[in-house]
Each structure stands twice: as C-alpha cells, then as structure tokens.
Design a protein around this motif. Sequence first.
Motif, PDB file in Angstrom:
ATOM      1  N   ALA A  98      41.992  34.170  30.874  1.00  0.00           N
ATOM      2  CA  ALA A  98      40.937  33.416  31.557  1.00  0.00           C
ATOM      3  C   ALA A  98      41.116  33.476  33.073  1.00  0.00           C
ATOM      4  N   ARG A  99      42.333  33.757  33.502  1.00  0.00           N
ATOM      5  CA  ARG A  99      42.639  33.848  34.930  1.00  0.00           C
ATOM      6  C   ARG A  99      43.515  35.075  35.165  1.00  0.00           C
ATOM      7  N   ARG A 100      43.659  35.458  36.438  1.00  0.00           N
ATOM      8  CA  ARG A 100      44.470  36.615  36.803  1.00  0.00           C
ATOM      9  C   ARG A 100      45.267  36.305  38.071  1.00  0.00           C
ATOM     10  N   GLU A 101      46.419  36.915  38.174  1.00  0.00           N
ATOM     11  CA  GLU A 101      47.201  36.891  39.415  1.00  0.00           C
ATOM     12  C   GLU A 101      47.257  38.339  39.901  1.00  0.00           C
ATOM     13  N   GLU A 127      44.673  34.433  43.310  1.00  0.00           N
ATOM     14  CA  GLU A 127      44.608  33.770  42.015  1.00  0.00           C
ATOM     15  C   GLU A 127      43.132  33.745  41.670  1.00  0.00           C
ATOM     16  N   SER A 144      39.730  33.550  38.683  1.00  0.00           N
ATOM     17  CA  SER A 144      39.176  33.089  37.411  1.00  0.00           C
ATOM     18  C   SER A 144      38.167  34.116  36.929  1.00  0.00           C
ATOM     19  N   VAL A 172      46.611  35.493  33.161  1.00  0.00           N
ATOM     20  CA  VAL A 172      47.130  34.132  33.077  1.00  0.00           C
ATOM     21  C   VAL A 172      46.184  33.352  32.162  1.00  0.00           C
ATOM     22  N   ASP A 173      46.715  32.373  31.446  1.00  0.00           N
ATOM     23  CA  ASP A 173      45.904  31.521  30.561  1.00  0.00           C
ATOM     24  C   ASP A 173      45.111  32.357  29.555  1.00  0.00           C
ATOM     25  N   ASP A 174      45.813  33.231  28.834  1.00  0.00           N
ATOM     26  CA  ASP A 174      45.189  34.071  27.801  1.00  0.00           C
ATOM     27  C   ASP A 174      44.025  34.899  28.328  1.00  0.00           C
TER      28      ASP A 174
END
Length: 157
Positions: free
Chosen positions: A61-64, A74, A76, A57-59
């Motif tokens: 920067a984050r993961r689900e 969720e 970071s 997520v967000d290129d």
Amino acid sequence: MARRLRPVGIEFVETAPVRLVFAREISAPPGAVFHALAEDVAGWAGWFSAVTLARPVDDGARREIRLRGGTRFEESVLVATSPEVYAYRVDVTNAPGLRALVEEWRLTAAGTGTRVQWTFAADGTPPLRLALRLARAGLGLAFRDAVTTLDRRLAAR
C-alpha cells in the motif's frame, strides 16, 4: 530534513502546475510491465538507474524509495489497476521546495508490446517549478533509459 507534502489524489495528475509526460513503446506485454512496476517494487533499483532502494511497505500500500544523491520518498499507492495504471503520491520527502507529487504509469497494449506513459505531476515553490521544467529533457532521458532497461530485463526472463 524530511517534510510532509500536501496529500493530493489521482486527479492531481491532470491539474498539477507542472506536468511532465513521457511515453515509449516497448516489446514486453502490459501484464509483465505492470508486474515490474507494482508487484516487484524492490526490482526498480535493477532497471531505473536513479533508484538505489525501493521497497514495498504495508503489503504494497506504500513504498519507500531512495534516489542517487540522497533524495528519499515515502509514498502511498493511489491506483494499482492491473495491467493499465499504477500511480503513487509522495507523502514525505527530503527534496527541497516540493509541495505535492504524483507519478502515474499508464500502460496500453501496442501490438504485442506496451506503450508506457509516465506522468510526473508536481507542485512546489516557484524555483522548484522552474527547475523541473528545465529538467524535462533529463527526466525524459532517465525515463527512456529506465524503460529500455526494463524491457531488456523482462525479455531475459
């Protein structure tokens, strides 16, 4: 019900009340392992059997992340230093009792392969802390199976 966890930094890997550390040597080189961990996040479901969904997520920067049994995270990304370290913090989860969680994957060249070290650093309620300590053997087995599967997958490429 999803809850926001305490935001901790990478130093939590060394100071967490519960620190579970596992290591294994595999034949894949560090760069390939780092790519699988940090850049092919969606591929986690193909080699880590507990993971049913992983997506950046967000290129990146984050993961689900979703696990078997319905646990959701969720996260970071805290550190992505190729090819040595990949670490992330859980920001939101539906896991009961958890207050803070950071996972660090440290990769070290070992001959032509890689020594993979996974640190699971957590804080939670007293019952959760006890449960995590009791789950050490199971988490270690899950780590060994996942890293072995990842090594086979990388060798097949």
